[in-house]
Design a protein around this motif. Structure first.
Motif: not given
Length: 160
Positions: A72, A74, A76, A129, A131, A133, A140-142, A156-157
């Motif tokens: 993925h 970081a 978006a 998981m 992913v 935003d 992005n958040e995972v 949260s990146y």
């Protein structure tokens, strides 16, 4: 091999790698990248080992570590040439491992060098998981699910 995912780790615009995990009964698991031949998808290059120190903590039939792979980005809206992060989790590890690229892609470089960025111990089987935003900050958040406790953890990146 346990898990495999077709990916575009180097943001070239087309899938060009297989990201694979494998558990060896020696008690350790590994993360590999196989580069695909763009002209012939049946041709796969030799494995490139990114990490080989996963340890299984759940000793039961069919259990191994690591489980699934989750490439993925970081950001978006990532740009061409951005390098993907890779989460590895699930099965017998009870942890999520975040691998981050250690170099920028320069002049079309095809190097695959990653470091273990975070080793998040949930003390629970990581079930999956997702992913996205969700807060609109461009990062992005995972979302990481924990199987036995039924919890969802958020990385949260935008807040790292």
């Amino acid at each position: 091999m346990y898990a495999v995912r077709v990916s575009d780790l180097r943001s070239t615009g087309k899938p060009s790698e297989l990201v694979v995990t494998n558990y060896k009964y020696s008690g350790r698991g590994a993360l590999f990248v196989y580069v695909l031949d763009s002209g012939d998808p049946t041709k796969v290059g030799p494995p490139i080992t990114l990490y080989d120190e996963f340890h299984n903590v759940q000793w039961m039939p069919g259990s191994g570590a690591p489980g699934f792979v989750f490439p993925h980005f970081a950001r978006a809206a990532h740009a061409k040439g951005d390098l993907a992060n890779i989460f590895v989790a699930g099965d017998g590890a009870e942890q999520a491992y975040l691998f981050e690229p250690t170099h920028a892609m320069v002049n079309g470089s095809k190097r695959y060098e990653y470091k273990l960025g975070d080793d998040i111990n949930y003390m629970d089987t990581v079930g999956g998981m997702a992913v996205g935003d969700v807060d609109g900050d461009g990062m992005n958040e995972v979302f990481v699910s924990a199987y036995e406790t039924g919890q969802v953890h958020v990385i949260s990146y935008g807040r790292r």
